[in-house]
Design a protein around this motif. Structure first.
Motif, PDB file in Angstrom:
ATOM      1  N   LEU A 282     -36.364   7.436 -12.896  1.00  0.00           N
ATOM      2  CA  LEU A 282     -37.157   8.113 -13.929  1.00  0.00           C
ATOM      3  C   LEU A 282     -36.342   8.282 -15.203  1.00  0.00           C
ATOM      4  O   LEU A 282     -36.841   8.062 -16.311  1.00  0.00           O
ATOM      5  N   ILE A 283     -35.068   8.669 -15.050  1.00  0.00           N
ATOM      6  CA  ILE A 283     -34.223   8.850 -16.233  1.00  0.00           C
ATOM      7  C   ILE A 283     -34.105   7.533 -16.991  1.00  0.00           C
ATOM      8  O   ILE A 283     -34.164   7.498 -18.216  1.00  0.00           O
ATOM      9  N   SER A 284     -33.994   6.415 -16.264  1.00  0.00           N
ATOM     10  CA  SER A 284     -33.772   5.162 -17.003  1.00  0.00           C
ATOM     11  C   SER A 284     -35.035   4.480 -17.483  1.00  0.00           C
ATOM     12  O   SER A 284     -34.957   3.663 -18.381  1.00  0.00           O
ATOM     13  N   THR A 285     -36.200   4.807 -16.942  1.00  0.00           N
ATOM     14  CA  THR A 285     -37.359   4.001 -17.323  1.00  0.00           C
ATOM     15  C   THR A 285     -38.437   4.714 -18.139  1.00  0.00           C
ATOM     16  O   THR A 285     -39.260   4.046 -18.753  1.00  0.00           O
ATOM     17  N   VAL A 286     -38.465   6.043 -18.132  1.00  0.00           N
ATOM     18  CA  VAL A 286     -39.618   6.729 -18.737  1.00  0.00           C
ATOM     19  C   VAL A 286     -39.649   6.621 -20.266  1.00  0.00           C
ATOM     20  O   VAL A 286     -40.684   6.334 -20.849  1.00  0.00           O
ATOM     21  N   GLY A 287     -38.514   6.865 -20.914  1.00  0.00           N
ATOM     22  CA  GLY A 287     -38.464   6.702 -22.367  1.00  0.00           C
ATOM     23  C   GLY A 287     -38.791   7.941 -23.179  1.00  0.00           C
ATOM     24  O   GLY A 287     -38.467   8.022 -24.348  1.00  0.00           O
ATOM     25  N   GLY A 288     -39.462   8.913 -22.575  1.00  0.00           N
ATOM     26  CA  GLY A 288     -39.755  10.177 -23.251  1.00  0.00           C
ATOM     27  C   GLY A 288     -39.048  11.319 -22.543  1.00  0.00           C
ATOM     28  O   GLY A 288     -38.340  11.106 -21.563  1.00  0.00           O
ATOM     29  N   ALA A 289     -39.274  12.546 -23.036  1.00  0.00           N
ATOM     30  CA  ALA A 289     -38.561  13.706 -22.492  1.00  0.00           C
ATOM     31  C   ALA A 289     -38.891  13.945 -21.019  1.00  0.00           C
ATOM     32  O   ALA A 289     -38.087  14.522 -20.284  1.00  0.00           O
ATOM     33  N   SER A 290     -40.072  13.489 -20.567  1.00  0.00           N
ATOM     34  CA  SER A 290     -40.403  13.719 -19.166  1.00  0.00           C
ATOM     35  C   SER A 290     -39.473  12.934 -18.242  1.00  0.00           C
ATOM     36  O   SER A 290     -39.310  13.303 -17.079  1.00  0.00           O
ATOM     37  N   GLY A 291     -38.837  11.872 -18.727  1.00  0.00           N
ATOM     38  CA  GLY A 291     -37.906  11.088 -17.906  1.00  0.00           C
ATOM     39  C   GLY A 291     -36.714  11.904 -17.448  1.00  0.00           C
ATOM     40  O   GLY A 291     -36.523  12.107 -16.237  1.00  0.00           O
TER      41      GLY A 291
ATOM     42  N   GLU B 223     -22.219   7.675 -15.641  1.00  0.00           N
ATOM     43  CA  GLU B 223     -23.030   6.771 -16.458  1.00  0.00           C
ATOM     44  C   GLU B 223     -22.404   6.501 -17.818  1.00  0.00           C
ATOM     45  O   GLU B 223     -22.660   5.476 -18.439  1.00  0.00           O
ATOM     46  N   LEU B 224     -21.604   7.419 -18.304  1.00  0.00           N
ATOM     47  CA  LEU B 224     -21.010   7.300 -19.638  1.00  0.00           C
ATOM     48  C   LEU B 224     -19.489   7.311 -19.509  1.00  0.00           C
ATOM     49  O   LEU B 224     -18.959   7.858 -18.540  1.00  0.00           O
ATOM     50  N   PRO B 225     -18.765   6.698 -20.463  1.00  0.00           N
ATOM     51  CA  PRO B 225     -17.303   6.644 -20.347  1.00  0.00           C
ATOM     52  C   PRO B 225     -16.691   8.044 -20.267  1.00  0.00           C
ATOM     53  O   PRO B 225     -17.275   9.009 -20.785  1.00  0.00           O
ATOM     54  N   ASP B 226     -15.522   8.134 -19.626  1.00  0.00           N
ATOM     55  CA  ASP B 226     -14.796   9.404 -19.591  1.00  0.00           C
ATOM     56  C   ASP B 226     -14.584   9.882 -21.020  1.00  0.00           C
ATOM     57  O   ASP B 226     -14.293   9.075 -21.909  1.00  0.00           O
ATOM     58  N   GLY B 227     -14.690  11.193 -21.212  1.00  0.00           N
ATOM     59  CA  GLY B 227     -14.467  11.723 -22.544  1.00  0.00           C
ATOM     60  C   GLY B 227     -15.642  11.509 -23.479  1.00  0.00           C
ATOM     61  O   GLY B 227     -15.482  11.490 -24.691  1.00  0.00           O
ATOM     62  N   THR B 228     -16.844  11.329 -22.916  1.00  0.00           N
ATOM     63  CA  THR B 228     -18.035  11.263 -23.756  1.00  0.00           C
ATOM     64  C   THR B 228     -18.582  12.674 -23.924  1.00  0.00           C
ATOM     65  O   THR B 228     -18.643  13.439 -22.972  1.00  0.00           O
TER      66      THR B 228
ATOM     67  N   ALA C   7     -32.142   5.238 -21.642  1.00  0.00           N
ATOM     68  CA  ALA C   7     -30.866   5.557 -20.990  1.00  0.00           C
ATOM     69  C   ALA C   7     -29.961   4.322 -20.942  1.00  0.00           C
ATOM     70  O   ALA C   7     -28.738   4.428 -21.104  1.00  0.00           O
ATOM     71  N   GLU C   8     -30.576   3.148 -20.740  1.00  0.00           N
ATOM     72  CA  GLU C   8     -29.772   1.918 -20.648  1.00  0.00           C
ATOM     73  C   GLU C   8     -29.097   1.610 -21.984  1.00  0.00           C
ATOM     74  O   GLU C   8     -27.925   1.243 -22.034  1.00  0.00           O
ATOM     75  N   LEU C   9     -29.871   1.730 -23.079  1.00  0.00           N
ATOM     76  CA  LEU C   9     -29.290   1.447 -24.395  1.00  0.00           C
ATOM     77  C   LEU C   9     -28.169   2.430 -24.725  1.00  0.00           C
ATOM     78  O   LEU C   9     -27.148   2.052 -25.308  1.00  0.00           O
ATOM     79  N   ILE C  10     -28.357   3.689 -24.335  1.00  0.00           N
ATOM     80  CA  ILE C  10     -27.327   4.696 -24.612  1.00  0.00           C
ATOM     81  C   ILE C  10     -26.048   4.372 -23.836  1.00  0.00           C
ATOM     82  O   ILE C  10     -24.941   4.384 -24.383  1.00  0.00           O
ATOM     83  N   ALA C  11     -26.210   4.064 -22.548  1.00  0.00           N
ATOM     84  CA  ALA C  11     -25.033   3.764 -21.721  1.00  0.00           C
ATOM     85  C   ALA C  11     -24.300   2.527 -22.250  1.00  0.00           C
ATOM     86  O   ALA C  11     -23.069   2.504 -22.316  1.00  0.00           O
TER      87      ALA C  11
ATOM     88  N   ALA D  97     -28.207   3.519 -30.790  1.00  0.00           N
ATOM     89  CA  ALA D  97     -28.996   3.361 -29.560  1.00  0.00           C
ATOM     90  C   ALA D  97     -30.359   3.971 -29.863  1.00  0.00           C
ATOM     91  O   ALA D  97     -30.629   5.123 -29.552  1.00  0.00           O
ATOM     92  N   GLY D  98     -31.207   3.185 -30.515  1.00  0.00           N
ATOM     93  CA  GLY D  98     -32.483   3.725 -30.969  1.00  0.00           C
ATOM     94  C   GLY D  98     -33.669   3.109 -30.267  1.00  0.00           C
ATOM     95  O   GLY D  98     -33.678   1.925 -29.945  1.00  0.00           O
ATOM     96  N   GLY D  99     -34.669   3.939 -30.027  1.00  0.00           N
ATOM     97  CA  GLY D  99     -35.921   3.460 -29.454  1.00  0.00           C
ATOM     98  C   GLY D  99     -35.779   3.080 -27.995  1.00  0.00           C
ATOM     99  O   GLY D  99     -34.732   3.275 -27.373  1.00  0.00           O
ATOM    100  N   THR D 100     -36.864   2.534 -27.463  1.00  0.00           N
ATOM    101  CA  THR D 100     -36.849   2.106 -26.067  1.00  0.00           C
ATOM    102  C   THR D 100     -36.415   0.635 -25.998  1.00  0.00           C
ATOM    103  O   THR D 100     -36.333  -0.047 -27.020  1.00  0.00           O
ATOM    104  N   GLU D 101     -36.156   0.177 -24.798  1.00  0.00           N
ATOM    105  CA  GLU D 101     -35.715  -1.218 -24.646  1.00  0.00           C
ATOM    106  C   GLU D 101     -36.767  -2.205 -25.128  1.00  0.00           C
ATOM    107  O   GLU D 101     -36.458  -3.289 -25.586  1.00  0.00           O
ATOM    108  N   GLY D 102     -38.034  -1.784 -25.024  1.00  0.00           N
ATOM    109  CA  GLY D 102     -39.119  -2.646 -25.469  1.00  0.00           C
ATOM    110  C   GLY D 102     -39.343  -2.601 -26.975  1.00  0.00           C
ATOM    111  O   GLY D 102     -40.257  -3.240 -27.478  1.00  0.00           O
TER     112      GLY D 102
END
Lengths: 199, 143
Positions: free
Chosen positions: A71-80, B98-103, B60-64, B48-53
């Protein structure tokens, strides 16, 4: 006792009801939010169901932490992150046991709800998912059907409230009179529990 | 890493990640901060802006991936705009791996904080100093 299969059924039942209700959730999110709650959660829970099919984790805790991560990686909004944290913390609280009692689950879910309150900074009465989840956890001692009723009541009771968190809070008094989408989807999640239990 | 052109050993720079609901906002703020930093072009900054699409939202993936790309071992300062951007970074930090040490999630206004963070990081300052500079941007009143 509740085993990993029960928790998989919970997630699958929730994915199905979120799928069914996606349009209604988005409609609720359109006057006071950004009209994406249904589609965001649908994407998230579809990913959860697919991942559980692929990986088949063997313990209740593993099922929920995997679901939360998805959910954290796929939702995209705050509900994730909010739902993700709810399930992950609940899963972590369940530990590595292969079966858990309903009482252990109730305690774990409370830990999950507490984590959501910390993450989002919301308290009961702020017109958020917390308004469905807290009464549900309180009622869980009386069984899953009672929890479902409490969550649905809690979601309905958000209508007259003024939002104090999230995007809806920018609307101030104009948020009054709309049922909160997050509380509504939380009621679906709790209803999924009763369904997984055959109630 | 040595930098022979100015005859001194340059420090490991703090990395900066800019998380916005919009890919364009994140990229533009990164460009603005680099531009205003002058010598700060050496600072590793990743949007790291917007969604992957490509839609509005948070990934979360773009941020990581952004955090990993700016990590030089001196810590990573993450600045966010609002809502799910804040919550996703907090949830990733809570995951632990999920994120580097010291993030660190830095509590700062997005645009002004990004400029302050990049300018400060360009001086070779450590993560605490970068965070302090970015947070201080809240104190600058405009009226």
């Amino acid at each position: 006792m509740l085993d990993a299969d029960f928790f998989r059924r919970w997630m699958t039942a929730t994915a199905a009801s979120v799928d069914r209700e996606a349009e209604r959730l988005t409609a609720l999110d359109s006057p006071i939010g950004d009209a994406d709650h249904g589609s965001n959660l649908q994407r998230g829970f579809t990913a959860v169901a697919a991942e559980l099919e692929k990986e088949a984790p063997q313990t209740p805790g593993a099922v929920l932490t995997l679901a939360g991560r998805q959910l954290i990686s796929t939702v995209g909004g705050a509900s994730g992150p909010l739902y993700g944290t709810l399930l992950r913390r609940t899963g972590k609280a369940l530990g590595e046991a292969s079966e858990v009692s309903e009482d252990q689950f109730a305690q774990a879910l409370r830990a999950g709800v507490d984590a959501v309150m910390t993450l989002g900074g919301a308290a009961p009465g702020d017109k958020t998912m917390i308004d469905a989840l807290v009464p549900a956890v309180d009622a869980l001692g009386d069984g899953f059907t009672a929890a479902r009723a409490a969550a649905e009541e809690g979601a309905l009771a958000t209508t007259p409230l003024q939002a104090r968190k999230g995007r809806a809070s920018y609307l101030g008094e104009r948020s009054i009179g709309h049922q909160d989408p997050g509380a509504t989807s939380s009621a679906l999640l709790i209803a999924g529990l009763a369904e997984a239990h055959g109630e | 890493m040595s930098n022979e052109s100015d005859g001194k050993v340059s420090e490991r720079l703090v990395g900066i990640v800019l998380v916005s609901h919009s890919a364009e906002v994140a990229a533009s703020v990164a460009e603005l901060a680099r531009g205003l930093a002058g010598g700060g072009t050496a600072v590793p900054v990743a949007p790291a802006g917007g969604t992957e699409g490509g839609g509005l939202g948070t990934s979360a993936e773009l941020i990581a991936a952004a955090a990993a790309s700016v990590d030089r071992g001196a810590g990573v300062a993450v600045l966010t705009d609002l809502g799910s951007a804040v919550l996703t970074v907090k949830a990733l930090l809570a995951e632990g791996d999920e994120l580097p040490d010291g993030t660190r999630l830095v509590d700062a206004p997005f645009v002004e904080g990004a400029v302050a963070a990049v300018v400060t990081a360009a001086t070779g300052a450590d993560l605490a100093a970068v965070e302090a500079a970015a947070t201080e941007a809240y104190a600058y009143r405009k009226t």
